[in-house]
Design a protein around this motif. Structure first.
Motif, PDB file in Angstrom:
ATOM      1  N   LEU A 124      16.723  13.282  13.840  1.00  0.00           N
ATOM      2  CA  LEU A 124      15.385  13.093  13.245  1.00  0.00           C
ATOM      3  C   LEU A 124      15.196  11.607  12.988  1.00  0.00           C
ATOM      4  O   LEU A 124      16.106  10.935  12.492  1.00  0.00           O
ATOM      5  N   LEU A 125      14.001  11.127  13.295  1.00  0.00           N
ATOM      6  CA  LEU A 125      13.658   9.742  12.978  1.00  0.00           C
ATOM      7  C   LEU A 125      12.501   9.785  11.984  1.00  0.00           C
ATOM      8  O   LEU A 125      11.511  10.500  12.205  1.00  0.00           O
ATOM      9  N   LEU A 126      12.654   9.055  10.890  1.00  0.00           N
ATOM     10  CA  LEU A 126      11.611   9.003   9.857  1.00  0.00           C
ATOM     11  C   LEU A 126      11.136   7.571   9.722  1.00  0.00           C
ATOM     12  O   LEU A 126      11.951   6.662   9.500  1.00  0.00           O
ATOM     13  N   CYS A 127       9.834   7.349   9.878  1.00  0.00           N
ATOM     14  CA  CYS A 127       9.298   5.991   9.771  1.00  0.00           C
ATOM     15  C   CYS A 127       8.173   5.968   8.755  1.00  0.00           C
ATOM     16  O   CYS A 127       7.424   6.937   8.628  1.00  0.00           O
ATOM     17  N   GLN A 128       8.045   4.851   8.052  1.00  0.00           N
ATOM     18  CA  GLN A 128       6.889   4.658   7.185  1.00  0.00           C
ATOM     19  C   GLN A 128       6.249   3.312   7.467  1.00  0.00           C
ATOM     20  O   GLN A 128       6.917   2.366   7.902  1.00  0.00           O
ATOM     21  N   SER A 129       4.955   3.242   7.226  1.00  0.00           N
ATOM     22  CA  SER A 129       4.249   1.957   7.254  1.00  0.00           C
ATOM     23  C   SER A 129       3.506   1.813   5.943  1.00  0.00           C
ATOM     24  O   SER A 129       2.759   2.701   5.539  1.00  0.00           O
ATOM     25  N   ASP A 130       3.725   0.656   5.277  1.00  0.00           N
ATOM     26  CA  ASP A 130       3.007   0.368   4.032  1.00  0.00           C
ATOM     27  C   ASP A 130       1.971  -0.743   4.250  1.00  0.00           C
ATOM     28  O   ASP A 130       1.576  -1.416   3.304  1.00  0.00           O
ATOM     29  N   ALA A 131       1.587  -0.928   5.525  1.00  0.00           N
ATOM     30  CA  ALA A 131       0.638  -2.002   5.840  1.00  0.00           C
ATOM     31  C   ALA A 131      -0.768  -1.672   5.329  1.00  0.00           C
ATOM     32  O   ALA A 131      -1.613  -2.556   5.190  1.00  0.00           O
ATOM     33  N   GLY A 132      -1.037  -0.394   5.089  1.00  0.00           N
ATOM     34  CA  GLY A 132      -2.328  -0.009   4.520  1.00  0.00           C
ATOM     35  C   GLY A 132      -3.412   0.135   5.567  1.00  0.00           C
ATOM     36  O   GLY A 132      -3.388  -0.511   6.622  1.00  0.00           O
ATOM     37  N   GLY A 133      -4.358   1.035   5.295  1.00  0.00           N
ATOM     38  CA  GLY A 133      -5.587   1.173   6.076  1.00  0.00           C
ATOM     39  C   GLY A 133      -5.374   1.271   7.576  1.00  0.00           C
ATOM     40  O   GLY A 133      -4.447   1.937   8.073  1.00  0.00           O
ATOM     41  N   GLU A 134      -6.250   0.598   8.297  1.00  0.00           N
ATOM     42  CA  GLU A 134      -6.244   0.607   9.753  1.00  0.00           C
ATOM     43  C   GLU A 134      -4.893   0.155  10.318  1.00  0.00           C
ATOM     44  O   GLU A 134      -4.378   0.713  11.284  1.00  0.00           O
ATOM     45  N   ALA A 135      -4.293  -0.859   9.687  1.00  0.00           N
ATOM     46  CA  ALA A 135      -3.033  -1.411  10.195  1.00  0.00           C
ATOM     47  C   ALA A 135      -1.932  -0.346  10.176  1.00  0.00           C
ATOM     48  O   ALA A 135      -1.179  -0.198  11.152  1.00  0.00           O
ATOM     49  N   TYR A 147       5.129  13.881  14.218  1.00  0.00           N
ATOM     50  CA  TYR A 147       4.064  14.251  13.283  1.00  0.00           C
ATOM     51  C   TYR A 147       3.848  13.106  12.305  1.00  0.00           C
ATOM     52  O   TYR A 147       4.806  12.505  11.800  1.00  0.00           O
ATOM     53  N   THR A 148       2.594  12.797  12.051  1.00  0.00           N
ATOM     54  CA  THR A 148       2.267  11.696  11.137  1.00  0.00           C
ATOM     55  C   THR A 148       1.387  12.207  10.003  1.00  0.00           C
ATOM     56  O   THR A 148       0.459  12.980  10.245  1.00  0.00           O
ATOM     57  N   THR A 149       1.698  11.758   8.793  1.00  0.00           N
ATOM     58  CA  THR A 149       0.817  12.072   7.665  1.00  0.00           C
ATOM     59  C   THR A 149       0.518  10.803   6.879  1.00  0.00           C
ATOM     60  O   THR A 149       1.383   9.931   6.754  1.00  0.00           O
ATOM     61  N   HIS A 150      -0.692  10.716   6.385  1.00  0.00           N
ATOM     62  CA  HIS A 150      -1.047   9.613   5.487  1.00  0.00           C
ATOM     63  C   HIS A 150      -1.196  10.118   4.055  1.00  0.00           C
ATOM     64  O   HIS A 150      -1.681   9.404   3.195  1.00  0.00           O
ATOM     65  N   ASP A 151      -0.744  11.345   3.849  1.00  0.00           N
ATOM     66  CA  ASP A 151      -0.723  11.906   2.501  1.00  0.00           C
ATOM     67  C   ASP A 151       0.598  11.497   1.845  1.00  0.00           C
ATOM     68  O   ASP A 151       1.680  11.793   2.354  1.00  0.00           O
ATOM     69  N   LEU A 152       0.485  10.822   0.707  1.00  0.00           N
ATOM     70  CA  LEU A 152       1.674  10.253   0.062  1.00  0.00           C
ATOM     71  C   LEU A 152       2.679  11.336  -0.331  1.00  0.00           C
ATOM     72  O   LEU A 152       3.881  11.211  -0.068  1.00  0.00           O
ATOM     73  N   ALA A 153       2.170  12.413  -0.933  1.00  0.00           N
ATOM     74  CA  ALA A 153       3.063  13.473  -1.408  1.00  0.00           C
ATOM     75  C   ALA A 153       3.798  14.121  -0.237  1.00  0.00           C
ATOM     76  O   ALA A 153       5.001  14.374  -0.297  1.00  0.00           O
ATOM     77  N   GLN A 161       0.845  -1.197   0.000  1.00  0.00           N
ATOM     78  CA  GLN A 161       0.000   0.000   0.000  1.00  0.00           C
ATOM     79  C   GLN A 161       0.886   1.255   0.000  1.00  0.00           C
ATOM     80  O   GLN A 161       2.048   1.206   0.403  1.00  0.00           O
ATOM     81  N   ALA A 162       0.311   2.372  -0.461  1.00  0.00           N
ATOM     82  CA  ALA A 162       1.021   3.651  -0.368  1.00  0.00           C
ATOM     83  C   ALA A 162       1.318   3.917   1.107  1.00  0.00           C
ATOM     84  O   ALA A 162       0.440   3.777   1.960  1.00  0.00           O
ATOM     85  N   PRO A 163       2.563   4.293   1.442  1.00  0.00           N
ATOM     86  CA  PRO A 163       2.930   4.395   2.853  1.00  0.00           C
ATOM     87  C   PRO A 163       2.441   5.668   3.529  1.00  0.00           C
ATOM     88  O   PRO A 163       2.351   6.721   2.906  1.00  0.00           O
ATOM     89  N   GLY A 164       2.128   5.549   4.809  1.00  0.00           N
ATOM     90  CA  GLY A 164       2.019   6.697   5.685  1.00  0.00           C
ATOM     91  C   GLY A 164       3.377   6.976   6.307  1.00  0.00           C
ATOM     92  O   GLY A 164       4.240   6.101   6.330  1.00  0.00           O
ATOM     93  N   THR A 165       3.576   8.184   6.820  1.00  0.00           N
ATOM     94  CA  THR A 165       4.900   8.610   7.287  1.00  0.00           C
ATOM     95  C   THR A 165       4.811   9.304   8.645  1.00  0.00           C
ATOM     96  O   THR A 165       3.933  10.144   8.854  1.00  0.00           O
ATOM     97  N   THR A 166       5.733   8.958   9.541  1.00  0.00           N
ATOM     98  CA  THR A 166       5.873   9.666  10.813  1.00  0.00           C
ATOM     99  C   THR A 166       7.281  10.244  10.900  1.00  0.00           C
ATOM    100  O   THR A 166       8.252   9.559  10.575  1.00  0.00           O
ATOM    101  N   ILE A 167       7.347  11.516  11.312  1.00  0.00           N
ATOM    102  CA  ILE A 167       8.659  12.122  11.543  1.00  0.00           C
ATOM    103  C   ILE A 167       8.710  12.573  12.997  1.00  0.00           C
ATOM    104  O   ILE A 167       7.706  13.031  13.550  1.00  0.00           O
ATOM    105  N   ALA A 168       9.864  12.346  13.645  1.00  0.00           N
ATOM    106  CA  ALA A 168      10.012  12.765  15.043  1.00  0.00           C
ATOM    107  C   ALA A 168      11.369  13.419  15.217  1.00  0.00           C
ATOM    108  O   ALA A 168      12.363  12.975  14.654  1.00  0.00           O
ATOM    109  N   ALA A 169      11.389  14.511  15.989  1.00  0.00           N
ATOM    110  CA  ALA A 169      12.627  15.257  16.240  1.00  0.00           C
ATOM    111  C   ALA A 169      13.024  15.104  17.707  1.00  0.00           C
ATOM    112  O   ALA A 169      12.172  15.194  18.598  1.00  0.00           O
ATOM    113  N   PHE A 170      14.286  14.857  17.953  1.00  0.00           N
ATOM    114  CA  PHE A 170      14.791  14.621  19.308  1.00  0.00           C
ATOM    115  C   PHE A 170      15.924  15.596  19.612  1.00  0.00           C
ATOM    116  O   PHE A 170      16.721  15.914  18.732  1.00  0.00           O
ATOM    117  N   SER A 171      16.007  16.003  20.877  1.00  0.00           N
ATOM    118  CA  SER A 171      17.107  16.886  21.245  1.00  0.00           C
ATOM    119  C   SER A 171      18.344  16.111  21.692  1.00  0.00           C
ATOM    120  O   SER A 171      19.359  16.703  22.050  1.00  0.00           O
TER     121      SER A 171
END
Lengths: 461, 461
Positions: free
Chosen positions: A280-291, A312-318, A220-230
């Protein structure tokens, strides 16, 4: 007629004149891969065989002439494995660039070694299928090079490295015979796993002329989470906790303060370096939908619990691709400051923060900028040293820093190469990592399959 | 004192008397694995080393005495690879049964070879972790045996075979030296992939004394779909369509009419054989929640479209396990009719129906019952021939049917072993499958690592 001229003439006769290059200027562009530290010699001939039979011809001619062969794809490697040695024949696979077969019903494909990774990805996507290995150079590296180096990429945390996608190979051996390894079935245990022996062997055991790969359903098109740490420790703790939670994101990348700063300057954007953002930590999940929503929600919570200043999390592909651009831009961005030299070390996932702080120490010691980016999900880090290519003294300090980082990697229970390979720059480190018995077994296998040391001598060991 | 007595005496002195057995009655229970077709000889000594140092002692003593070693786990194998040869030393790993380490933060564990698969699974489950490989004998087979045969199981369609879960090995080589392969990191490309060379080498290259495995997060409790078809072609079409839809169930098993009938008689249950049911397909999804529901819904629809007479889905764990019991009971159920001899062939997933109909032909020709069960998700079928063990004539027909099935498997583009291995029964078939160049490379590697042919001579080739 010298022996050298004789070999070039023989190859011209047997392969056709347009397949054989001896012009030094043209040959010089086939002398090196992308690793500046590794030694490179001058080939006597560069050949472009068009098929397996022509590879056999080259191998037999070189074996008879006692001239070593350095096989080569696009030359995107980062270990010098594809670097020429003086007087060798460089065998370039770029003309063997046919996608022989795509079998969607059995989720497999057969390709020649010169096929470009990205072109192949595109071709199987049209069938709703997915070829996971995605090294950073995927828009120009070849499938044969990927197999020879057992290439990785951003996909590995969920989908493994190249070896996990290969079912079988066709290889031309040192005596010119054709070996077929593996099979077209997804399982099979008939005999030794020769396929995986040749994968990652860096051209030292034979020339790969055909590759059968297993494909996966297109995710599935991935959702993305970005997190910033000090602090890098907090980012490292988040990575460890994500693993402990049993999550398997399809991508998990880390950037340290130095990388963030470079990208901010290069992309003229604000990522938080000025406000004390250390990682910065960047994560994606391509599990799709609810998962996917659930997976990224938990990841966001873990990051916050570990002390992230922002998550911050986005499910917008762009938007996700835009966030990922920061990660992909690091090496290019570092060119603002000088020439880069990227290292490759893989540590247990719990030791990532220690590796990054070790790199900060090395940076302070050598007085050079070291930016750490890497595949946090599998502990595979690429500390990248920036130096002035015009200063031999800085180059020497960069070289020392490169080795110091490997020593830290080993001391943390890691390996001296997660995905780039040994090639011609880490031969001493291979010996340090695997010890004398391991080296002996390597030599025994090499001698058994290539007794004349025809293939890529001086690479790996 | 004969040389033979000398070796037993030396081993008693060096290992302790309780580690060395020479009583023929006791030794006879270490003569064979579970494959009745394979030849088995009489060992001169059976040894039970307690640790790596004792394995080294045994290897050195045998090398000096020129006595071959047959390494052995529990003896659950189905290829005769663990069968003794006359005058050999059988090295049993059962005393090396310690789980050395479980590292949940890095999702890895280190075990000795004698650890039972099921005990290990249970131990890591306590940490919320999962070790996928689940051969049918998982309640008594050993991790060392699993690695030596590259064992599979029901998990493979989603999680791969043993080699996909192994990070590194400790191996005692033919000269008694200890080789460490691989690493503790999830990625690593330093040198040849020796780990995967030893995996599946059936004890012919060394004795595995320690195994480092990668673990996965514990999956969700699975939902289950069962579908009944009045033709194997329809069931085969359903499997192909499930693959084409991009689904990855965590289990996908098939049973033919003969298997269904046997289980009905054995479990005193009604599975539809009397009503023309020719094939049952059993699928599970462990994706959890909405994802599992969706996956099984699509599978149910695909089965119905392919012509299933019945398709039923449950998300109740106990009910799912009950349905799966029919699949697990097949081999035991067949004992109603006689002794069974299970074959192991893997074909491209699109060719499963052809393999089953081929087995029906072989059954008609040889006049013996052949039940086909198998891992439909990866095309790995186990046609199981039932014969009267007291009739040499029936045994001969069973033996011929066994070979006929392998020939069909090869003709369909398959392999002669998906997960059981070559051992001492399929040596000729290995040569047929991989050809003379493949065999030559096998012998070159064997000779390089075991020049005295100390380890398991006569197995594999």
């Amino acid at each position: 007629m010298t022996a050298t001229t004789g070999l070039a003439e023989r190859l011209r006769t047997e392969l056709g004149a347009d397949s054989v290059v001896t012009d030094p200027d043209v040959m010089s562009s086939y002398q090196r891969d992308m690793m500046p530290l590794a030694p490179a010699g001058s080939p006597q001939v560069v050949v472009f065989p068009a098929n397996t039979a022509q590879v056999q011809t080259v191998v037999r001619a070189c074996a008879e002439a006692g001239v070593p062969i350095v096989p080569r794809g696009a030359g995107s490697g980062l270990s010098g494995a594809a670097n020429a040695i003086d007087g060798c024949v460089v065998l370039v696979t770029s003309r063997m660039n046919e996608i022989v077969e795509i079998d969607p019903d059995n989720r497999l494909a057969v390709v020649q070694p010169g096929v470009i990774n990205l072109e192949f990805r595109g071709a199987v996507e049209k069938h709703g299928l997915f070829y996971p290995p995605d090294p950073s150079s995927y828009d120009w590296c070849t499938m044969g090079g990927n197999v020879s180096t057992n290439a990785g990429g951003l996909c590995c945390v969920k989908y493994g490295v190249t070896t996990d996608s290969v079912l079988g190979l066709e290889v031309v051996l040192a005596d010119g015979e054709v070996l077929r390894t593996g099979r077209r079935t997804v399982k099979g245990v008939a005999g030794y796993d020769l396929t995986k022996l040749f994968i990652g062997s860096e051209g030292t055991l034979g020339v790969i002329t055909e590759i059968t790969v297993a494909l996966k359903p297109l995710p599935q098109a991935p959702g993305t989470t970005i997190a910033a740490f000090s602090s890098t420790e907090a980012a490292g703790a988040a990575v460890a906790q994500i693993v402990r939670e049993g999550l398997v994101p399809s991508l998990m990348e880390i950037m340290d303060a130095s990388s963030i700063q470079a990208v901010e300057e290069y992309l003229k954007t604000e990522l938080g370096a000025g406000k004390g953002c250390a990682a910065l930590l960047l994560c994606q999940s391509d599990a799709g939908g609810e998962a996917a929503r659930h997976e990224l929600e938990v990841i966001e919570q873990v990051c916050q619990s570990a002390g992230a200043d922002l998550a911050y999390t986005t499910h917008d592909l762009a938007e996700g691709q835009m966030l990922l651009q920061a990660r992909r831009a690091v090496l290019t961005a570092l060119e603002i400051y000088g020439t880069w030299l990227t290292d490759d070390v893989c540590v247990p996932r719990t030791r990532i923060a220690e590796l990054i702080s070790g790199c900060e120490r090395v940076s302070a010691e050598c007085g050079l900028r070291i930016a750490v980016v890497g595949h946090a999900g599998d502990g595979n880090m690429h500390p990248t040293i920036v130096y002035d290519a015009n200063s031999p003294e800085e180059f020497a300090r960069a070289r020392k820093a490169f080795d110091d980082i490997l020593a830290i990697g080993l001391s943390l229970g890691g390996t001296v190469t997660g995905e780039h390979g040994i090639g011609k720059i880490k031969r001493d480190w291979l010996a340090k990592e695997i010890g004398p018995v391991g080296m002996r077994v390597h030599r025994e296998i090499k001698t058994a399959l290539d007794p004349g040391n025809l293939f890529n001598p001086g690479s790996m060991f």
